[in-house]
Design a protein around this motif. Sequence first.
Motif, PDB file in Angstrom:
ATOM      1  N   UNK A 137       0.832  -1.209   0.000  1.00  0.00           N
ATOM      2  CA  UNK A 137       0.000   0.000   0.000  1.00  0.00           C
ATOM      3  C   UNK A 137       0.863   1.254   0.000  1.00  0.00           C
ATOM      4  N   UNK A 138       1.956   1.239   0.773  1.00  0.00           N
ATOM      5  CA  UNK A 138       2.855   2.394   0.806  1.00  0.00           C
ATOM      6  C   UNK A 138       3.548   2.586  -0.531  1.00  0.00           C
ATOM      7  N   UNK A 139       3.969   1.494  -1.157  1.00  0.00           N
ATOM      8  CA  UNK A 139       4.621   1.590  -2.466  1.00  0.00           C
ATOM      9  C   UNK A 139       3.668   2.156  -3.509  1.00  0.00           C
ATOM     10  N   UNK A 140       2.407   1.753  -3.456  1.00  0.00           N
ATOM     11  CA  UNK A 140       1.404   2.283  -4.375  1.00  0.00           C
ATOM     12  C   UNK A 140       1.345   3.803  -4.273  1.00  0.00           C
ATOM     13  N   UNK A 141       1.400   4.313  -3.064  1.00  0.00           N
ATOM     14  CA  UNK A 141       1.374   5.762  -2.858  1.00  0.00           C
ATOM     15  C   UNK A 141       2.665   6.413  -3.350  1.00  0.00           C
ATOM     16  N   UNK A 142       3.801   5.832  -2.985  1.00  0.00           N
ATOM     17  CA  UNK A 142       5.090   6.395  -3.395  1.00  0.00           C
ATOM     18  C   UNK A 142       5.234   6.456  -4.912  1.00  0.00           C
ATOM     19  N   UNK A 143       4.700   5.445  -5.583  1.00  0.00           N
ATOM     20  CA  UNK A 143       4.839   5.360  -7.042  1.00  0.00           C
ATOM     21  C   UNK A 143       3.797   6.184  -7.783  1.00  0.00           C
ATOM     22  N   UNK A 144       2.797   6.644  -7.073  1.00  0.00           N
ATOM     23  CA  UNK A 144       1.713   7.342  -7.747  1.00  0.00           C
ATOM     24  C   UNK A 144       0.830   6.400  -8.526  1.00  0.00           C
ATOM     25  N   UNK A 145       0.736   5.172  -8.057  1.00  0.00           N
ATOM     26  CA  UNK A 145      -0.082   4.155  -8.721  1.00  0.00           C
ATOM     27  C   UNK A 145       0.763   2.997  -9.205  1.00  0.00           C
ATOM     28  N   UNK A 146       0.556   1.849  -8.606  1.00  0.00           N
ATOM     29  CA  UNK A 146       1.330   0.648  -8.933  1.00  0.00           C
ATOM     30  C   UNK A 146       0.849   0.038 -10.253  1.00  0.00           C
ATOM     31  N   UNK A 147       1.797  -0.335 -11.124  1.00  0.00           N
ATOM     32  CA  UNK A 147       1.435  -1.004 -12.380  1.00  0.00           C
ATOM     33  C   UNK A 147       2.124  -2.345 -12.564  1.00  0.00           C
ATOM     34  N   UNK A 148       3.114  -2.662 -11.722  1.00  0.00           N
ATOM     35  CA  UNK A 148       3.888  -3.884 -11.965  1.00  0.00           C
ATOM     36  C   UNK A 148       4.524  -4.392 -10.686  1.00  0.00           C
ATOM     37  N   UNK A 149       4.757  -5.706 -10.653  1.00  0.00           N
ATOM     38  CA  UNK A 149       5.445  -6.354  -9.541  1.00  0.00           C
ATOM     39  C   UNK A 149       6.471  -7.321 -10.116  1.00  0.00           C
ATOM     40  N   UNK A 150       7.668  -7.292  -9.567  1.00  0.00           N
ATOM     41  CA  UNK A 150       8.686  -8.289  -9.893  1.00  0.00           C
ATOM     42  C   UNK A 150       9.027  -9.018  -8.598  1.00  0.00           C
ATOM     43  N   UNK A 151       8.649 -10.276  -8.522  1.00  0.00           N
ATOM     44  CA  UNK A 151       8.917 -11.103  -7.345  1.00  0.00           C
ATOM     45  C   UNK A 151      10.270 -11.788  -7.519  1.00  0.00           C
ATOM     46  N   UNK A 152      11.299 -11.158  -6.969  1.00  0.00           N
ATOM     47  CA  UNK A 152      12.662 -11.671  -7.149  1.00  0.00           C
ATOM     48  C   UNK A 152      13.268 -12.202  -5.866  1.00  0.00           C
ATOM     49  N   UNK A 153      12.732 -11.809  -4.714  1.00  0.00           N
ATOM     50  CA  UNK A 153      13.324 -12.228  -3.443  1.00  0.00           C
ATOM     51  C   UNK A 153      13.285 -13.746  -3.305  1.00  0.00           C
ATOM     52  N   UNK A 154      14.366 -14.316  -2.852  1.00  0.00           N
ATOM     53  CA  UNK A 154      14.418 -15.763  -2.668  1.00  0.00           C
ATOM     54  C   UNK A 154      15.664 -16.172  -1.918  1.00  0.00           C
ATOM     55  N   UNK A 155      15.637 -17.403  -1.432  1.00  0.00           N
ATOM     56  CA  UNK A 155      16.797 -17.968  -0.745  1.00  0.00           C
ATOM     57  C   UNK A 155      17.091 -19.341  -1.340  1.00  0.00           C
ATOM     58  N   UNK A 156      18.287 -19.824  -1.117  1.00  0.00           N
ATOM     59  CA  UNK A 156      18.706 -21.097  -1.680  1.00  0.00           C
ATOM     60  C   UNK A 156      18.712 -22.217  -0.667  1.00  0.00           C
ATOM     61  N   UNK A 157      18.971 -23.406  -1.164  1.00  0.00           N
ATOM     62  CA  UNK A 157      19.129 -24.590  -0.316  1.00  0.00           C
ATOM     63  C   UNK A 157      19.921 -25.621  -1.088  1.00  0.00           C
TER      64      UNK A 157
END
Length: 247
Positions: free
Chosen positions: A63-83
């Motif tokens: 919700x905060x990012x939506x405000x900071x960006x002036x309207x969210x249009x995209x998401x990149x889900x890159x966070x991850x960990x290995x094993x």
Amino acid sequence: MSALEGVRAIVTGGASGIGAAIAARIVEGGGKVVVFDRTPLDGDTPSLVVDIIDTVAVEKAVAEADTLLGGLTAVVNCAGIGAQGDVTANDDDEWLRVLDVNLLGTVRVSRAAIPILRRAGGGAIVNVSSIAATAGLPQRALYSASKGAVSALTRAMAADHLREGIRVNAVNPGTADTPWVQRLLDSASDPVAERAALAARQPTGRLVAAPEVAEAVAYLLSPAAASTTGIELAVDGGMQALRLRQS
């Protein structure tokens, strides 16, 4: 480079490695980014300290990012960990920890963002999966399972949200030259030989560069990919598709 003008994206795991390259490429292309990471980000790119295993924190941050960006249009889900290890190597707690980040982290961020994208009339989501989702790699049972789930989730999300104007795709990097891979190499008994072995198993004979993955993500976010949804775009030096004869 202006093809990403109008893209206003969250990039998770954007403080280093592939995530940082993706965030930089979006900005270079004329877009705006808010990075989510557990590590505070130095520099001019807006960032929020977020642990994607925390549902409440994720919802607040989206919700905060939506405000900071002036309207969210995209998401990149890159966070991850290995094993590392075969299926006998990791206990239940480790399985749950990796799945919590790699799979459920993607779910949490997407679940919070999709209503915003829906209200805006559409958008794009790119999930960073892995060559481990499509090729059997030794000593990667848990990691492979988590990324295979991300790939299956990508296709299901693409089907569910196509008619809402939301495109969902994945990129599948091969072994990339990132700080995480370097840490794995540093723990090997012979880091030089291990690096050479990882490079040699990709037909190009080298590790994938993070900016190469970022270019694939940039395409999938751009208007040029308006008819592209539900795919996995391999950036793996030919590892999945090619079977070259040894020279």
